[in-house]
Write a protein that holds these residues in place. Structure first.
Motif, PDB file in Angstrom:
ATOM      1  N   GLY A 402       0.784  -1.229   0.000  1.00 19.08           N
ATOM      2  CA  GLY A 402       0.000   0.000   0.000  1.00 19.08           C
ATOM      3  C   GLY A 402       0.812   1.272   0.000  1.00 19.08           C
ATOM      4  N   THR A 403       2.121   1.182  -0.263  1.00 23.56           N
ATOM      5  CA  THR A 403       2.958   2.384  -0.336  1.00 23.56           C
ATOM      6  C   THR A 403       2.635   3.173  -1.603  1.00 23.56           C
ATOM      7  OG1 THR A 403       4.728   1.207   0.805  1.00 23.56           O
ATOM      8  CG2 THR A 403       5.333   3.233  -0.333  1.00 23.56           C
ATOM      9  N   GLU A 404       2.563   4.480  -1.485  1.00 23.96           N
ATOM     10  CA  GLU A 404       2.321   5.308  -2.661  1.00 23.96           C
ATOM     11  C   GLU A 404       3.526   5.257  -3.593  1.00 23.96           C
ATOM     12  OE1 GLU A 404       0.949   9.252  -2.153  1.00 23.96           O
ATOM     13  OE2 GLU A 404      -0.524   8.738  -0.614  1.00 23.96           O
ATOM     14  N   LEU A 405       3.251   5.406  -4.884  1.00 28.43           N
ATOM     15  CA  LEU A 405       4.311   5.335  -5.889  1.00 28.43           C
ATOM     16  C   LEU A 405       5.394   6.388  -5.625  1.00 28.43           C
ATOM     17  CD1 LEU A 405       5.444   4.261  -8.607  1.00 28.43           C
ATOM     18  CD2 LEU A 405       3.989   5.958  -9.748  1.00 28.43           C
ATOM     19  N   CYS A 406       4.984   7.601  -5.318  1.00 33.84           N
ATOM     20  CA  CYS A 406       5.962   8.679  -5.085  1.00 33.84           C
ATOM     21  C   CYS A 406       6.876   8.351  -3.915  1.00 33.84           C
ATOM     22  CB  CYS A 406       5.237  10.001  -4.833  1.00 33.84           C
ATOM     23  SG  CYS A 406       4.269  10.589  -6.251  1.00 33.84           S
ATOM     24  N   LYS A 449       8.563   9.688 -14.216  1.00 36.56           N
ATOM     25  CA  LYS A 449       7.847  10.788 -14.857  1.00 36.56           C
ATOM     26  C   LYS A 449       6.402  10.868 -14.356  1.00 36.56           C
ATOM     27  CE  LYS A 449      10.565  10.410 -19.122  1.00 36.56           C
ATOM     28  NZ  LYS A 449      10.514  10.043 -20.562  1.00 36.56           N
ATOM     29  N   ILE A 450       5.766   9.705 -14.221  1.00 34.56           N
ATOM     30  CA  ILE A 450       4.381   9.675 -13.721  1.00 34.56           C
ATOM     31  C   ILE A 450       4.335  10.195 -12.289  1.00 34.56           C
ATOM     32  CG2 ILE A 450       2.451   8.160 -13.129  1.00 34.56           C
ATOM     33  CD1 ILE A 450       3.247   6.368 -15.460  1.00 34.56           C
ATOM     34  N   ALA A 451       5.311   9.791 -11.457  1.00 30.94           N
ATOM     35  CA  ALA A 451       5.339  10.253 -10.068  1.00 30.94           C
ATOM     36  C   ALA A 451       5.547  11.762  -9.992  1.00 30.94           C
ATOM     37  CB  ALA A 451       6.451   9.529  -9.309  1.00 30.94           C
ATOM     38  N   ASP A 452       6.373  12.305 -10.873  1.00 28.21           N
ATOM     39  CA  ASP A 452       6.573  13.761 -10.894  1.00 28.21           C
ATOM     40  C   ASP A 452       5.281  14.486 -11.229  1.00 28.21           C
ATOM     41  OD1 ASP A 452       9.214  13.514 -10.233  1.00 28.21           O
ATOM     42  OD2 ASP A 452       9.956  13.630 -12.296  1.00 28.21           O
ATOM     43  N   ILE A 453       4.521  13.935 -12.180  1.00 25.72           N
ATOM     44  CA  ILE A 453       3.242  14.554 -12.551  1.00 25.72           C
ATOM     45  C   ILE A 453       2.258  14.483 -11.386  1.00 25.72           C
ATOM     46  CG2 ILE A 453       1.237  14.322 -14.076  1.00 25.72           C
ATOM     47  CD1 ILE A 453       3.173  13.344 -16.255  1.00 25.72           C
ATOM     48  N   LEU A 454       2.199  13.315 -10.714  1.00 22.33           N
ATOM     49  CA  LEU A 454       1.252  13.149  -9.607  1.00 22.33           C
ATOM     50  C   LEU A 454       1.638  13.985  -8.389  1.00 22.33           C
ATOM     51  CD1 LEU A 454       0.571   9.288  -9.753  1.00 22.33           C
ATOM     52  CD2 LEU A 454      -0.777  11.139 -10.742  1.00 22.33           C
ATOM     53  N   LYS A 457       5.007  18.242  -9.899  1.00 19.80           N
ATOM     54  CA  LYS A 457       6.194  18.784 -10.548  1.00 19.80           C
ATOM     55  C   LYS A 457       5.942  18.916 -12.044  1.00 19.80           C
ATOM     56  CE  LYS A 457       9.246  16.562  -7.180  1.00 19.80           C
ATOM     57  NZ  LYS A 457      10.334  15.571  -6.995  1.00 19.80           N
ATOM     58  N   LEU A 458       6.509  19.945 -12.651  1.00 23.98           N
ATOM     59  CA  LEU A 458       6.365  20.126 -14.091  1.00 23.98           C
ATOM     60  C   LEU A 458       7.177  19.056 -14.798  1.00 23.98           C
ATOM     61  CD1 LEU A 458       6.635  24.017 -14.389  1.00 23.98           C
ATOM     62  CD2 LEU A 458       4.574  22.597 -14.381  1.00 23.98           C
ATOM     63  N   ALA A 459       6.514  18.249 -15.602  1.00 24.88           N
ATOM     64  CA  ALA A 459       7.197  17.163 -16.297  1.00 24.88           C
ATOM     65  C   ALA A 459       6.490  16.902 -17.612  1.00 24.88           C
ATOM     66  CB  ALA A 459       7.197  15.891 -15.443  1.00 24.88           C
ATOM     67  N   PHE A 474      -4.319   6.447 -11.975  1.00 23.99           N
ATOM     68  CA  PHE A 474      -4.432   5.128 -11.358  1.00 23.99           C
ATOM     69  C   PHE A 474      -3.084   4.585 -10.876  1.00 23.99           C
ATOM     70  CE2 PHE A 474      -8.237   5.313 -14.033  1.00 23.99           C
ATOM     71  CZ  PHE A 474      -9.211   4.871 -13.145  1.00 23.99           C
ATOM     72  N   PHE A 475      -2.000   5.296 -11.144  1.00 25.18           N
ATOM     73  CA  PHE A 475      -0.681   4.851 -10.719  1.00 25.18           C
ATOM     74  C   PHE A 475      -0.311   5.354  -9.320  1.00 25.18           C
ATOM     75  CE2 PHE A 475      -0.306   4.021 -15.208  1.00 25.18           C
ATOM     76  CZ  PHE A 475       0.606   2.973 -15.291  1.00 25.18           C
ATOM     77  N   LYS A 476      -1.216   6.027  -8.648  1.00 26.40           N
ATOM     78  CA  LYS A 476      -0.886   6.618  -7.346  1.00 26.40           C
ATOM     79  C   LYS A 476      -0.396   5.569  -6.351  1.00 26.40           C
ATOM     80  CE  LYS A 476      -2.681   9.642  -3.719  1.00 26.40           C
ATOM     81  NZ  LYS A 476      -3.821  10.457  -3.247  1.00 26.40           N
TER      82      LYS A 476
END
Length: 522
Positions: A402-406, A449-454, A457-459, A474-476
């Motif tokens: 259950g850890t967040e991707l970021c 890149k997905i984590a930066d967007i979520l 961060k500008l990516a 859905f990648f959170k």
């Protein structure tokens, strides 16, 4: 003269048999005559066939058990009536609360057998335990049901429980976006076993995860893995694979896994493939181990000294009662070697004194350890602990469910930054190793890149996948390790223990799927 319907006459005959022999004992739906006590269908073409069933030993035993239960209920009714303050109120309350036969004793016996099978498999209790007379008597006494045999459960109910579990998985997944993790291992019989884990990807919370499939592979290569993946998706979506709902594939870094994932991207255009990041850090830890052979020999021989040596264990506990025994790391268990190094570094003085007190002639391991203390062992232990032991803690954090991707990616990046700050000739090789491991993991840069967007961060997201902006949300809580499939292998090996080697694989597969999903922490 009009014909009498055969169906209606048979139905009337069966109902008359129910009234004659007791509604508490028999039931019918107009087509089948059923014994509630024995849990079987009864031939009722003629009256004497019903009488023959009533004379069987099994039916007599079940009838006796029902009489015992009724007598207990009568006693309970009598006591409740006697203890009431008012005879009128007591009679009304006792009549209203007088228990009729419980649903479990009067309903279809197949439901009880099915639930019994489900309970035993999910609890990893061998079905053969039903041959134990004391176990059977206990169940019969407290369930008031005839207990089926092991073969009855295995032949008639195991597959039903397995299908129910598959339907539960399909219902939970439904139209959700999913991630998939698969891996293969070899079991004690030398078979290549592959497990497939599926989990739901949700925008606001960690999703559920299930063991979907467990199969034997003829050989471990990219083609068998690709076929297994596609067949598992057909098993999940029997009415048509929802290919655009598969967003993430997590495997190890084996070349054939990468090749299989590359081919599957044609059929699953939105799928991102990432190799396990916990395994990647473990490979860095293995690189550290390879550069310090003396420390490795200390860890290896240190655990051998106390194996099957109760007198040495006793002496150790007497001289250092607050100090735990030296750890016994396993190379395949991620990070355990670094934990052992930290132990020896923190307790070096006590361990050196302890080992020097042992007789070298008793064991070659004792002699080897004593020889190591005269080298630069202490300096190496200090260097490893101060620069590389944090890798073990990072692996542990990545293993959390259950850890967040970021957060998971921040853990990897912090270890990478920490290693880049280390100094020395060996540290340069470790830096090269982690850079190589992460660079060859194509999905790692995509998830970064997905984590930066979520995280706001500008990516710019440029990738060869067909992910839409909504898909990125859905990648959170997307996983970055294959820990779930490794845990399923542990349960597989627990079920296939040394005294349960006669499993047919089809039955073993159903046991593993039911057991893993009933005990998963969703």
């Amino acid at each position: 003269m009009p014909k009498v319907s055969t169906c209606s006459s048979r139905s009337a005959k069966l109902r008359s048999f129910v009234q004659e022999f007791g509604e508490k004992v028999f039931s019918t739906d107009g087509k089948i005559f059923y014994c509630k006590l024995c849990g079987v269908k009864v031939t009722a073409e003629k009256r004497f066939t019903v009488q023959q069933h009533c004379k069987t030993f099994k039916h007599g035993k079940c009838l006796s058990r029902l009489s015992t239960k009724d007598s207990r209920q009568s006693l309970l009714f009598k006591n409740s009536s006697t203890n009431s303050s008012s005879s009128s109120s007591s009679s009304s309350s006792s009549s209203s609360s007088s228990p009729s036969p419980s649903p479990s004793s009067t309903n279809n016996g197949s439901e009880f057998s099915k639930d019994l099978c489900q309970w035993m498999v999910s609890s990893n209790i061998p079905l053969e335990k039903l041959h134990n007379q004391h176990f059977r008597q206990f169940l019969e006494t407290y369930t008031s049901h005839p207990i089926p045999s092991e073969s009855t459960l295995r032949k008639n109910y195991l597959s039903t429980c397995y299908e129910d579990m598959l339907n539960k998985i399909r219902t939970s997944v439904a139209d959700n976006k999913i991630w998939v993790s698969l891996d293969e291992t070899s079991d004690v019989d030398g078979r290549y076993i592959a497990n497939v884990i599926v989990g739901t990807l949700k925008q606001d919370q960690p999703g559920e995860r299930f063991l979907l499939d467990c199969e034997v592979l003829e050989r471990a290569n990219h083609s068998t893995i690709a076929v297994l993946f596609d067949n598992s998706m057909k098993l999940l979506w029997p009415n048509g694979i929802q290919r655009n709902n598969v967003l993430l594939l997590v495997t190890d870094a084996a070349p054939y896994m990468k090749k299989a994932a590359k081919g599957l991207r044609i059929l699953y255009p939105k799928m991102v493939h990432i190799t396990c990041l916990a395994h990647a850090l473990h490979r860095v830890a293995e690189e550290v181990r390879g550069h310090f052979p003396d420390v490795d020999r200390l860890v290896s021989n240190g655990k051998k000294i106390f194996i099957k040596a109760p007198l040495r264990v006793q002496k150790f506990k007497q001289e250092a009662p607050l100090l735990p025994l030296p750890p016994q790391p396993v190379v395949t268990r991620w990070g355990t070697w670094l934990d052992a190094v930290a132990y020896y570094c923190e307790n070096y003085t006590a361990i050196e004194k302890m080992f020097n007190g042992f007789d070298s002639s008793e064991s070659t391991s004792i002699k080897a350890v004593k020889d190591l203390f005269s080298t630069t062992l202490a300096q190496n232990l200090a260097y490893i602990k101060s620069n590389f032991c944090s890798i073990s803690g990072a692996i542990t954090r990545l293993e959390f469910v259950g850890t967040e991707l970021c957060d998971a990616l921040d853990t990897v990046k912090s270890i990478e930054n920490e290693l880049n700050r280390t100094r020395g000739e060996i540290s340069d090789r470790i830096k090269t190793k982690i850079e190589s491991v992460l660079h060859r993991n194509a999905g790692y840069s995509t998830l970064c890149k997905i984590a930066d967007i979520l995280s706001g961060k500008l990516a710019t997201f440029e990738d060869d996948t067909e992910l839409s902006p909504n898909d990125l949300t859905f990648f959170k809580y997307a996983p970055v390790t294959s820990c779930d499939v490794e845990r399923s292998f542990s349960k597989y090996k627990t079920i296939l223990s040394d005294n349960r080697r006669s499993f047919k694989f089809e039955n073993l597969k159903m046991h593993v799927v039911i057991n893993c999903n009933c005990n998963s922490e969703n």
